[in-house]
Design an enzyme around this catalytic site. Structure first.
Site, short mmCIF file in Angstrom:
data_model
loop_
_atom_site.label_atom_id
_atom_site.label_comp_id
_atom_site.label_asym_id
_atom_site.label_seq_id
_atom_site.Cartn_x
_atom_site.Cartn_y
_atom_site.Cartn_z
CB SER A 243 -0.70 -0.05 1.16
OG SER A 243 -0.09 -0.12 2.48
N GLY A 247 4.29 2.28 1.87
CA GLY A 247 5.42 2.50 0.89
C GLY A 247 6.00 4.21 1.45
CD GLU A 264 6.76 -1.57 -8.92
OE1 GLU A 264 5.81 -1.14 -9.12
OE2 GLU A 264 7.67 -1.50 -9.66
CB CYS A 298 -1.40 -3.28 -8.02
SG CYS A 298 -0.42 -4.19 -8.95
P1 NAD Z 1 0.56 -3.80 2.75
O1 NAD Z 1 1.08 -2.52 2.47
O2 NAD Z 1 -0.36 -3.96 3.98
O3 NAD Z 1 1.89 -4.67 3.03
C1 NAD Z 1 2.86 -5.04 2.29
C2 NAD Z 1 3.98 -5.48 2.86
O4 NAD Z 1 4.46 -4.40 3.77
C3 NAD Z 1 3.80 -6.61 3.66
O5 NAD Z 1 4.66 -7.64 3.47
C4 NAD Z 1 3.83 -6.19 4.95
O6 NAD Z 1 4.09 -7.04 6.10
C5 NAD Z 1 4.95 -5.15 4.97
N1 NAD Z 1 4.81 -4.05 5.98
C6 NAD Z 1 4.05 -3.60 6.87
N2 NAD Z 1 4.55 -2.63 7.96
C7 NAD Z 1 5.77 -2.51 7.39
C8 NAD Z 1 6.77 -2.00 8.02
N3 NAD Z 1 6.66 -1.03 9.05
N4 NAD Z 1 8.23 -1.82 7.52
C9 NAD Z 1 8.29 -2.82 6.60
N5 NAD Z 1 7.34 -3.63 6.02
C10 NAD Z 1 6.31 -3.66 6.27
O7 NAD Z 1 -0.19 -4.24 1.37
P2 NAD Z 1 -1.16 -5.37 1.30
O8 NAD Z 1 -2.32 -5.20 1.69
O9 NAD Z 1 -0.28 -6.86 1.27
O10 NAD Z 1 -1.17 -5.20 -0.30
C11 NAD Z 1 -2.11 -4.63 -1.05
C12 NAD Z 1 -1.51 -3.47 -1.60
O11 NAD Z 1 -0.32 -3.54 -2.50
C13 NAD Z 1 -2.41 -2.64 -2.41
O12 NAD Z 1 -2.50 -1.03 -2.01
C14 NAD Z 1 -1.90 -2.76 -3.90
O13 NAD Z 1 -2.25 -1.90 -4.91
C15 NAD Z 1 -0.53 -2.87 -3.65
N6 NAD Z 1 0.29 -3.53 -4.57
C16 NAD Z 1 0.96 -2.72 -5.71
C17 NAD Z 1 1.65 -3.23 -6.48
C18 NAD Z 1 2.12 -2.56 -7.74
O14 NAD Z 1 3.15 -3.12 -8.31
N7 NAD Z 1 2.32 -1.41 -7.81
C19 NAD Z 1 1.41 -4.56 -6.90
C20 NAD Z 1 0.76 -5.40 -5.98
C21 NAD Z 1 0.17 -5.03 -4.86
#
Ligand code: NAD
Length: 480
Positions: A243, A247, A264, A298
């Protein structure tokens, strides 16, 4: 265990959550237990003993040692090893695809498609291993020449999202490997078993070449293992998919130590449908883009920006098509939409519908939680279509669920303005037969997204082209 494919993938009812890669590289982790729940029926599949601080140190130190040898191996030889990883993934395509479906909820064809992407990127990386070219330049100094040479960076932290639980690892790990880098993977806590399965599948290749430490795995909370990685100066590059909210955190922390990131992040992808578009084609693409993967790509289509003169016909036909989508167990043949990943996704979708309503939005269909026979505790919802105005605030947010907004426009400049008036910039599309509109959309004054499609939908990625988005999508690029 209820499913045969779990044992084929080496998944036990309780699993360890850290490995340096070889078949005896699994650490006897002693962190908190994490239970992986299937969204199909809301039932536990298996659990993982997560990595703790000590396991983290073991994995990072092993990766550092492995890097010293790995980076000295000729790139084409590293490519050969990646080729064998691709080959072994081919043998496990079906069970791994099924596990992706079981743990994440996408339909089986998509689960297998995801594994195919892993295979494709391995092939791509093999070719690339013989093409790590640099430029040579004429020097302005006499009797000198200049050339560029690509050096590996060292340890690469790969933090992945739940919705592409295996492909995104390979997009990063296969390319990193041929470049001479070693990867440490932290998967989403929602999909830890698919990551364990991948490590089990590739372990024989790691054993054969004695390259323990080149592909490692750490399963743990984002706030613990994730934070440790992003703060760790021994990891010069963090590639994170997830998300925008996460990010931003990762960009800030890694940026503070002047590390590098590939981000991403979230998308808010739209299709512009002009008055002269082929409507059937646009409707098929919309259905696939908005309902596919239950709206959890995404690149899912979230907004349709459509000319006023054809809006009603489009909406009527689309709503008809929505009602015919077979929703059910994604492991069963014939099902086109499975569950969303967790209950919270249903709550978030229904909350977004309410917010849109408060801003004058009209729900055309969907949005109800579904209770399916035999899968009563699964997370199913009917895909929704809502008509809203372009300035409705919730439309600017990414709701990670099958919720599609319809926004009408009168002239093309307005359509483009509405299109670009969101913080995200991942994928986009236009359906038109007018060359003028098409060219405008593709120009630098048109779509502000990383990906712009013509007469094909927003979702999907091909590994041959650089994948990624602008603005709050993070600016990262992966694959080609
Ligand atoms: P999320 O942001 O909840 O989690 C993503 C990852 O980040 C997980 O492995 C999580 O454990 C980790 N994370 C969480 N807190 C962290 C921290 N403080 N430090 C380091 N890592 C941490 O995302 P999600 O719900 O798993 O996935 C959905 C999101 O991903 C959507 O917003 C989607 O659009 C996006 N996404 C983007 C792409 C792209 O290529 N642009 C591809 C797939 C998914």
């Amino acid at each position: 265990m209820k499913y045969d494919f779990l044992s084929k993938l080496g998944i036990k009812s309780v699993n360890y959550g850290a490995t340096t890669g070889s078949s005896d590289g699994w650490l006897k982790t002693n962190g908190n237990e994490l239970v992986s729940i299937s969204p199909i029926d809301g039932q536990p599949i298996a659990s993982v003993i997560q990595a703790g601080a000590q396991d983290y140190e073991v994995v990072i130190e092993k990766a550092r040692i492995a890097f010293k040898e790995w980076c000295m191996m000729p790139a084409p030889k590293r490519g050969q090893i990646v080729r064998e990883i691709g080959d072994i993934l081919r043998l496990y395509k079906e069970p791994l695809g099924e596990l992706v479906t079981l743990e994440m909820g996408k339909i089986k064809a998509e689960g297998m498609g995801e594994v195919q992407e892993m295979i494709d990127i391995a092939d791509f990386a093999v070719g690339q291993s013989r093409m790590l070219y640099g430029l040579t330049m004429h020097s302005e100094r006499p009797r000198h020449r200049m050339y560029e040479q690509w050096h590996p960076m060292g340890l690469v932290g790969v933090i992945t999202a739940f919705n592409f639980p295996v492909a995104v690892w390979s997009w990063n790990a296969m390319i990193a490997a041929i470049c001479g880098d070693v990867t440490i993977w932290k998967p989403s806590s929602i999909t830890p078993l698919t990551a364990i399965a991948v490590q089990n599948i590739i372990a024989p290749v790691i054993d054969k070449y004695n390259i323990d430490g080149v592909f490692s795995l750490l399963i743990g909370k984002g706030s613990e293992i994730g934070e440790a990685m992003i703060n760790d100066r021994r990891i010069p590059l963090i590639s994170m998919t997830g998300s925008t909210e996460m990010g931003i955190r990762i960009g800030e922390v890694v940026g503070r130590r002047l590390g590098k990131t590939i981000l991403e992040l979230g998308g808010n992808n739209a299709i512009i449908v002009t008055e002269d578009a082929d409507l059937d084609m646009a409707i098929r693409a919309t259905l696939f883009g908005a309902v596919g993967t239950a709206g959890q790509r995404c690149t899912s289509t979230r907004r349709i920006i459509i000319h006023k003169s054809i809006k009603q016909k489009f909406v009527d036909n689309l709503a008809k098509a929505y009602k015919q989508v077979p929703i059910g167990n994604p492991l069963s043949d014939g099902v086109l939409m499975g569950p969303v990943v967790e209950k919270m996704a249903i709550t978030a979708m229904q909350a977004a519908i309410e917010k849109a309503r408060k801003h004058g939005g009209r729900l055309i269909c969907g949005g109800e939680r579904l209770t399916l026979k035999g899968l009563e505790s699964g997370f199913y919802i009917s895909p929704a279509i809502m008509e809203v105005s372009g300035d409705c605030p919730i439309v600017k947010e990414e709701t990670f669920a099958p919720l599609l907004y319809i926004i009408e426009y009168e002239n093309f400049d307005d359509a483009l303005r509405i299109h670009n008036n969101v913080p995200q910039g991942l994928s986009s599309a236009i359906f038109t037969t007018n060359l003028h509109y098409e060219e405008q959309f593709l120009s630098h004054l048109g779509s502000d997204c990383g990906i712009a499609n013509v007469n094909i939908g927003t979702s999907g990625a091909e590994i041959g082209g650089a994948f990624g988005g602008e603005k709050e999508t993070g600016g990262g690029r992966e694959s080609g």
